[in-house]
Design a protein around this motif. Structure first.
Motif, PDB file in Angstrom:
ATOM      1  N   HIS A  43       8.839  -7.933   0.500  1.00 12.47           N
ATOM      2  CA  HIS A  43       8.884  -8.573   1.811  1.00 12.47           C
ATOM      3  C   HIS A  43       9.082 -10.081   1.696  1.00 12.47           C
ATOM      4  O   HIS A  43       8.649 -10.854   2.548  1.00 12.47           O
ATOM      5  CB  HIS A  43       7.662  -8.165   2.643  1.00 12.47           C
ATOM      6  CG  HIS A  43       7.628  -6.677   2.818  1.00 12.47           C
ATOM      7  ND1 HIS A  43       8.418  -6.025   3.732  1.00 12.47           N
ATOM      8  CD2 HIS A  43       7.004  -5.722   2.083  1.00 12.47           C
ATOM      9  CE1 HIS A  43       8.252  -4.718   3.586  1.00 12.47           C
ATOM     10  NE2 HIS A  43       7.401  -4.508   2.591  1.00 12.47           N
ATOM     11  N   CYS A  96      12.893  -5.802   9.449  1.00  9.61           N
ATOM     12  CA  CYS A  96      12.243  -4.955   8.443  1.00  9.61           C
ATOM     13  C   CYS A  96      11.108  -4.216   9.132  1.00  9.61           C
ATOM     14  O   CYS A  96      10.576  -4.690  10.136  1.00  9.61           O
ATOM     15  CB  CYS A  96      11.713  -5.847   7.328  1.00  9.61           C
ATOM     16  SG  CYS A  96      10.817  -4.965   6.046  1.00  9.61           S
ATOM     17  N   CYS A 116       8.195  -4.192   8.344  1.00 12.72           N
ATOM     18  CA  CYS A 116       6.972  -5.000   8.293  1.00 12.72           C
ATOM     19  C   CYS A 116       6.897  -5.958   9.475  1.00 12.72           C
ATOM     20  O   CYS A 116       5.869  -6.595   9.701  1.00 12.72           O
ATOM     21  CB  CYS A 116       6.886  -5.771   6.980  1.00 12.72           C
ATOM     22  SG  CYS A 116       7.960  -7.211   6.901  1.00 12.72           S
ATOM     23  N   CYS A 167      14.000  -9.158   4.930  1.00 19.40           N
ATOM     24  CA  CYS A 167      13.205  -8.972   3.710  1.00 19.40           C
ATOM     25  C   CYS A 167      14.075  -8.366   2.604  1.00 19.40           C
ATOM     26  O   CYS A 167      15.055  -7.663   2.890  1.00 19.40           O
ATOM     27  CB  CYS A 167      12.060  -7.995   3.972  1.00 19.40           C
ATOM     28  SG  CYS A 167      10.830  -8.606   5.100  1.00 19.40           S
TER      29      CYS A 167
HETATM   30 ZN   LIG Z   1       9.524  -6.730   5.308  1.00 15.76          ZN
END
Ligand SMILES: [Zn+2]
Length: 396
Positions: free
Chosen positions: A250, A260, A262, A267
């Motif tokens: 990340h 992403c 996340c 990332c």
């Molecule tokens: Zn990420």
């Protein structure tokens, strides 16, 4: 009973008495150096050394390389423990879609092992229950009781919050949110447990038995469905304040890049993870290929697959260059399924690290493939259990 007047008998009696004293020190102190034994028994170093050589030959003592445990502890490099075949450790590996369980003795021999497929991500509680059943099964197969287990090392495929013994990210392992993995497993197994993320376990496996054995500063990169790093500094895992050190997947490569999972943009994982490589390749014979298939096709000379893997290698190299600037490892060990692509991946990764890292960090850097791929996490879980149970070693 032999007496001291009794020629050969007295020599044998003396040897027997000395041997019992040496065994007693080992039993009482658990883990000692030859110098400690000499001090405790008053026997000369030569006598102790001869005695230990005999005990070692008889399989009764075991050497422990303490530099692996206390790299800067100032203790002697090798200590001894009594070997007891009834003392073992267990490793449990939770993958995204499988569970592996293995039991090993203190001589690092795997005595029994099991692997089952399960949707671990979604069925967290079922996964914990299955692991507990498999734990009992491997012990039974090895002919051992639960009381023999000094401890268990447990790996999960995402960041670990060490303070709470939970999964450290809701987005990486959604089914595991709020689950106190360490205490849940301690209750089920009845033995002390330690948990770690998969990349850190890969690093421990390489440190203990693989490509990091002769190296105390290295970064292990797991490149598979996700990308993570296990960083070893002075022979020890770097965990960080809350246990999430090494989340290299990340690292932002492009602020305006794709979203992403996340929650950030651009990332490393959005461009170089297994699914990103497969997306780039697109359909093969009308089907979406697996990452393994893409690697096979690349090895067979498919130019599109080679290019997709090489580009991923270059991108991973950019993130690894940043890591090299900060922790200055001696070696980068690349594991995970993607490492099966060998030089197709590693050559562009090396070029990219050289291009993006400061020259002093990249000049002597050795980038190589890991020794373990499929069993890396399970072996790492055993290594974790061995490391953390050294302090609990009891001798018979
Ligand atoms: Zn990420």
């Amino acid at each position: 009973m032999p007496t001291e007047k009794n020629g050969d008998g007295s020599l044998a009696w003396l040897r027997d008495r000395n041997r019992r004293r040496v065994m007693e020190v080992l039993r009482m102190q658990g883990r000692v150096s030859q110098a400690d034994i000499s001090r405790a028994t008053g026997l000369s170093r030569t006598t102790v050394s001869t005695m230990i050589a005999e005990l070692r030959k008889a399989g009764l003592v075991l050497d422990i390389d303490t530099r692996r445990i206390h790299p800067r502890g100032g203790r002697p490099g090798v200590e001894l423990v009594l070997r007891d075949p009834t003392q073992v450790v267990v490793g449990i590996d939770f993958g995204h879609s499988h569970i592996g369980v293995a039991v090993a003795d203190l001589g690092h021999n795997v005595l029994a092992e099991r692997r089952e497929d399960l949707d671990v991500n979604r069925e967290a509680v079922a996964a914990l229950d299955s692991a507990a059943r498999m734990f009992a099964e491997v012990l039974a197969r090895a002919g051992l009781e639960r009381g023999s287990v000094l401890g268990a090392g447990i790996g999960i495929p995402g960041p670990v919050d060490l303070a709470h013994g939970t999964a450290g990210s809701a987005t990486i392992l959604p089914g595991w949110v709020g689950l106190r993995i360490a205490s849940e497993m301690e209750q089920r197994l009845g033995v002390p447990v330690e948990i770690e993320n998969d990349a850190n376990l890969g690093a421990l496996a390489e440190l203990t038995w693989g490509a990091g054995r002769d190296c105390s500063n290295f970064a292990y990169i797991k490149a598979a469905t996700g990308i993570g790093a296990g960083i070893v500094v002075d022979g020890r895992l770097l965990r960080g304040a809350t246990g999430t050190a090494g989340e290299i997947g990340h690292t932002t490569l492009d602020e305006a890049g794709p979203l992403c999972y996340c929650g950030n943009r651009g990332c490393l994982e959005t461009v170089a993870s297994g699914p990103a490589i497969v997306d780039l390749v697109g359909l093969v014979d009308g089907e979406r290929p697996s990452l393994g298939r893409v690697i096979e096709l690349a090895a067979a000379g498919d130019l599109r697959c080679r290019r997709a893997i090489a580009d991923a290698g270059r991108q991973i190299g950019v993130a690894v260059a940043g890591l090299c600037n900060i922790v200055n490892p001696e070696r980068v060990i690349v594991g995970g399924l993607l490492s099966r692509a060998g030089e197709v991946l590693l050559r562009p990764m090396r070029d990219s690290i050289r291009r993006h890292a400061v020259q002093a960090a990249a000049a002597t850097l050795d980038v190589r493939a890991a020794v373990f791929v499929e069993r890396a996490e399970l072996l790492g879980a055993l290594a974790l259990a061995l490391l953390s149970s050294h302090d609990r070693l009891k001798t018979a």
